[in-house]
Design a protein around this motif. Sequence first.
Motif, PDB file in Angstrom:
ATOM      1  N   ARG A  44       7.621  71.990  60.765  1.00  0.00           N
ATOM      2  CA  ARG A  44       9.073  71.942  60.589  1.00  0.00           C
ATOM      3  C   ARG A  44       9.433  70.551  60.112  1.00  0.00           C
ATOM      4  O   ARG A  44       8.593  69.643  60.093  1.00  0.00           O
ATOM      5  CB  ARG A  44       9.780  72.235  61.922  1.00  0.00           C
ATOM      6  N   ILE A  45      10.687  70.372  59.714  1.00  0.00           N
ATOM      7  CA  ILE A  45      11.155  69.040  59.329  1.00  0.00           C
ATOM      8  C   ILE A  45      11.165  68.132  60.554  1.00  0.00           C
ATOM      9  O   ILE A  45      11.696  68.496  61.610  1.00  0.00           O
ATOM     10  CB  ILE A  45      12.566  69.110  58.718  1.00  0.00           C
ATOM     11  N   ALA A  46      10.591  66.955  60.426  1.00  0.00           N
ATOM     12  CA  ALA A  46      10.553  65.987  61.535  1.00  0.00           C
ATOM     13  C   ALA A  46      11.832  65.156  61.500  1.00  0.00           C
ATOM     14  O   ALA A  46      11.833  64.003  61.039  1.00  0.00           O
ATOM     15  CB  ALA A  46       9.315  65.105  61.427  1.00  0.00           C
ATOM     16  N   ALA A  47      12.910  65.741  61.976  1.00  0.00           N
ATOM     17  CA  ALA A  47      14.205  65.060  61.915  1.00  0.00           C
ATOM     18  C   ALA A  47      14.215  63.789  62.753  1.00  0.00           C
ATOM     19  O   ALA A  47      14.941  62.843  62.443  1.00  0.00           O
ATOM     20  CB  ALA A  47      15.308  66.001  62.390  1.00  0.00           C
ATOM     21  N   VAL A  52      15.049  57.517  63.200  1.00  0.00           N
ATOM     22  CA  VAL A  52      14.539  56.189  63.583  1.00  0.00           C
ATOM     23  C   VAL A  52      14.140  55.337  62.388  1.00  0.00           C
ATOM     24  O   VAL A  52      13.992  54.125  62.520  1.00  0.00           O
ATOM     25  CB  VAL A  52      13.338  56.310  64.550  1.00  0.00           C
ATOM     26  N   ASP A  53      13.943  55.936  61.204  1.00  0.00           N
ATOM     27  CA  ASP A  53      13.463  55.183  60.035  1.00  0.00           C
ATOM     28  C   ASP A  53      14.456  55.379  58.895  1.00  0.00           C
ATOM     29  O   ASP A  53      14.420  56.377  58.174  1.00  0.00           O
ATOM     30  CB  ASP A  53      12.071  55.686  59.640  1.00  0.00           C
ATOM     31  N   ALA A  54      15.336  54.396  58.716  1.00  0.00           N
ATOM     32  CA  ALA A  54      16.374  54.509  57.692  1.00  0.00           C
ATOM     33  C   ALA A  54      15.783  54.560  56.290  1.00  0.00           C
ATOM     34  O   ALA A  54      16.291  55.274  55.408  1.00  0.00           O
ATOM     35  CB  ALA A  54      17.354  53.340  57.809  1.00  0.00           C
ATOM     36  N   GLY A  55      14.703  53.809  56.052  1.00  0.00           N
ATOM     37  CA  GLY A  55      14.074  53.821  54.738  1.00  0.00           C
ATOM     38  C   GLY A  55      13.515  55.195  54.404  1.00  0.00           C
ATOM     39  O   GLY A  55      13.638  55.677  53.270  1.00  0.00           O
ATOM     40  N   HIS A  56      12.897  55.825  55.376  1.00  0.00           N
ATOM     41  CA  HIS A  56      12.370  57.175  55.191  1.00  0.00           C
ATOM     42  C   HIS A  56      13.512  58.155  54.908  1.00  0.00           C
ATOM     43  O   HIS A  56      13.396  59.013  54.022  1.00  0.00           O
ATOM     44  CB  HIS A  56      11.609  57.591  56.447  1.00  0.00           C
ATOM     45  N   ALA A  57      14.615  58.026  55.632  1.00  0.00           N
ATOM     46  CA  ALA A  57      15.762  58.913  55.405  1.00  0.00           C
ATOM     47  C   ALA A  57      16.306  58.748  53.998  1.00  0.00           C
ATOM     48  O   ALA A  57      16.661  59.735  53.328  1.00  0.00           O
ATOM     49  CB  ALA A  57      16.850  58.627  56.439  1.00  0.00           C
ATOM     50  N   ARG A  58      16.370  57.500  53.501  1.00  0.00           N
ATOM     51  CA  ARG A  58      16.850  57.283  52.136  1.00  0.00           C
ATOM     52  C   ARG A  58      15.913  57.919  51.111  1.00  0.00           C
ATOM     53  O   ARG A  58      16.362  58.505  50.113  1.00  0.00           O
ATOM     54  CB  ARG A  58      16.995  55.781  51.866  1.00  0.00           C
ATOM     55  N   ARG A  59      14.606  57.807  51.345  1.00  0.00           N
ATOM     56  CA  ARG A  59      13.655  58.425  50.414  1.00  0.00           C
ATOM     57  C   ARG A  59      13.829  59.942  50.372  1.00  0.00           C
ATOM     58  O   ARG A  59      13.773  60.561  49.308  1.00  0.00           O
ATOM     59  CB  ARG A  59      12.218  58.065  50.810  1.00  0.00           C
ATOM     60  N   VAL A  60      14.018  60.536  51.550  1.00  0.00           N
ATOM     61  CA  VAL A  60      14.226  61.988  51.596  1.00  0.00           C
ATOM     62  C   VAL A  60      15.493  62.368  50.840  1.00  0.00           C
ATOM     63  O   VAL A  60      15.508  63.327  50.056  1.00  0.00           O
ATOM     64  CB  VAL A  60      14.300  62.475  53.062  1.00  0.00           C
ATOM     65  N   LEU A  61      16.559  61.593  51.042  1.00  0.00           N
ATOM     66  CA  LEU A  61      17.823  61.895  50.371  1.00  0.00           C
ATOM     67  C   LEU A  61      17.685  61.774  48.861  1.00  0.00           C
ATOM     68  O   LEU A  61      18.134  62.655  48.105  1.00  0.00           O
ATOM     69  CB  LEU A  61      18.921  60.962  50.891  1.00  0.00           C
ATOM     70  N   TRP A  62      17.050  60.690  48.398  1.00  0.00           N
ATOM     71  CA  TRP A  62      16.861  60.501  46.962  1.00  0.00           C
ATOM     72  C   TRP A  62      15.954  61.587  46.383  1.00  0.00           C
ATOM     73  O   TRP A  62      16.182  62.069  45.269  1.00  0.00           O
ATOM     74  CB  TRP A  62      16.280  59.121  46.675  1.00  0.00           C
ATOM     75  N   HIS A 104       3.256  63.238  56.360  1.00  0.00           N
ATOM     76  CA  HIS A 104       3.104  63.085  57.810  1.00  0.00           C
ATOM     77  C   HIS A 104       4.365  62.539  58.468  1.00  0.00           C
ATOM     78  O   HIS A 104       4.542  62.643  59.685  1.00  0.00           O
ATOM     79  CB  HIS A 104       1.905  62.187  58.136  1.00  0.00           C
ATOM     80  N   LEU A 105       5.271  61.953  57.659  1.00  0.00           N
ATOM     81  CA  LEU A 105       6.558  61.512  58.192  1.00  0.00           C
ATOM     82  C   LEU A 105       7.613  62.603  58.065  1.00  0.00           C
ATOM     83  O   LEU A 105       8.518  62.698  58.888  1.00  0.00           O
ATOM     84  CB  LEU A 105       7.038  60.259  57.455  1.00  0.00           C
ATOM     85  N   LEU A 106       7.469  63.411  57.034  1.00  0.00           N
ATOM     86  CA  LEU A 106       8.475  64.437  56.768  1.00  0.00           C
ATOM     87  C   LEU A 106       8.303  65.664  57.655  1.00  0.00           C
ATOM     88  O   LEU A 106       9.290  66.294  58.056  1.00  0.00           O
ATOM     89  CB  LEU A 106       8.406  64.863  55.306  1.00  0.00           C
ATOM     90  N   LEU A 107       7.069  66.004  57.987  1.00  0.00           N
ATOM     91  CA  LEU A 107       6.792  67.250  58.695  1.00  0.00           C
ATOM     92  C   LEU A 107       6.205  66.985  60.080  1.00  0.00           C
ATOM     93  O   LEU A 107       5.495  66.006  60.290  1.00  0.00           O
ATOM     94  CB  LEU A 107       5.820  68.115  57.890  1.00  0.00           C
ATOM     95  N   ALA A 108       6.533  67.878  61.006  1.00  0.00           N
ATOM     96  CA  ALA A 108       5.994  67.814  62.368  1.00  0.00           C
ATOM     97  C   ALA A 108       5.413  69.177  62.714  1.00  0.00           C
ATOM     98  O   ALA A 108       5.890  70.203  62.221  1.00  0.00           O
ATOM     99  CB  ALA A 108       7.095  67.438  63.360  1.00  0.00           C
TER     100      ALA A 108
END
Length: 391
Positions: A44-47, A52-62, A104-108
């Motif tokens: 599933r998505i590792a929300a 906790v990781d703003a940089g990761h969230a920005r990458r997902v959004l972009w 590995h950051l996006l999925l759990a």
Amino acid sequence: MSPELLNGLLEGLHAAQQGLRALLHALGLAPEVHGQPGWPLAHRIAAEMLVVDAGHARRVLWSLACAGGALVLLAVALAWRRARWPLVALAITVLVLAPWPQAHLLLAPAVATSLHQSPTGFAAAGIVRGQATYQQHCVRCHGTDGRGEGPDAPQLVQWPPNLNGALLWKRLDGELFWRVREGMHNRAGVPTMPGVGGALSDAQIWEVLDYLQAHAAGQMLRESGTWDRPVRLPAMAVQCRQGDARHSRELVGQRVRVAVAGPGVQPVADDPRLVTLVAGVLPAGGDSECRPQADLHALDQALALVLGIPAAELPGYQLIVDRAGWLRARGQPGKAAWSEDDLVCRSTTVPGAPPDVPVAVAAVAPGDGLEALIRRMDAEPVRLTRGGFPH
């Protein structure tokens, strides 16, 4: 990333997963598991990582923006023959250059019940039944206080976790349910917690989880003086003077004050700013705007749990519930008036405001502490997240 943008991303991803599950269920690819459509995928998505990781969230959004842009280009290419291949090439370029997040950051890892939600409604009677089930089946490992120090705990491969902290709010409902029902293993595959699926029904497991959350909320309040995580008012049947509400869930959308009556407790007058629900024992001839119905003892026990006090000490306590149904303020017996200090479930910023900017509360009449508290509560809404997803 701003809180609104992050919340929008989380809500969108959660809705996308729920929509995918519903579609797969309609197609017969996600059969029901324990009363709800199962999640048929291994991940599933590792929300929680997005939070906790703003940089990761920005990458997902972009990345999502790039994927959306590529789809638009492909749609235009289908309709515009002359520029079809240049547009297709541009869409491919956009996809190749997108800042795709690491898998590995996006999925759990997921289980069949990962997206399940508790069907209990956090009912007072269910919380009390869950307490009895816990004491019968769980206390020997997890202890009477939930700290994981029961008499059988030393015999386990590892000590049980402390259930009085934020653990119960960090995990998704369905994943907590799965771990209780099926048990847990360490990385070597050695069982660290036996499953109770053979001894308890699904309904009993959900009720145990409700009890644990109520108990943990009370321990938080006792130890820190705050509810660090939002807690709902235990649900109950009610009878109101106007006859327009039959259940506490129907009061969501209004502010509610819960006052516990008892011997020697001064009656609480109605207030047009709040719906007043009087629990406990009313004096002879007493009246109230709303009263709980059915199992009053269960409500007393549930309220005592979330307050972290013995039920015998309940008379005189008051609680204020916001329009979304979250417990926000606590008034203690003997206290003459409300103040902003009684707000024990807080949000530090207004949604949309820069971080660390305090909320400005409009001036109120001197001595009207309840009005100041209400305005502060309305200006600072709280939100529950589980597994990183807003609920």
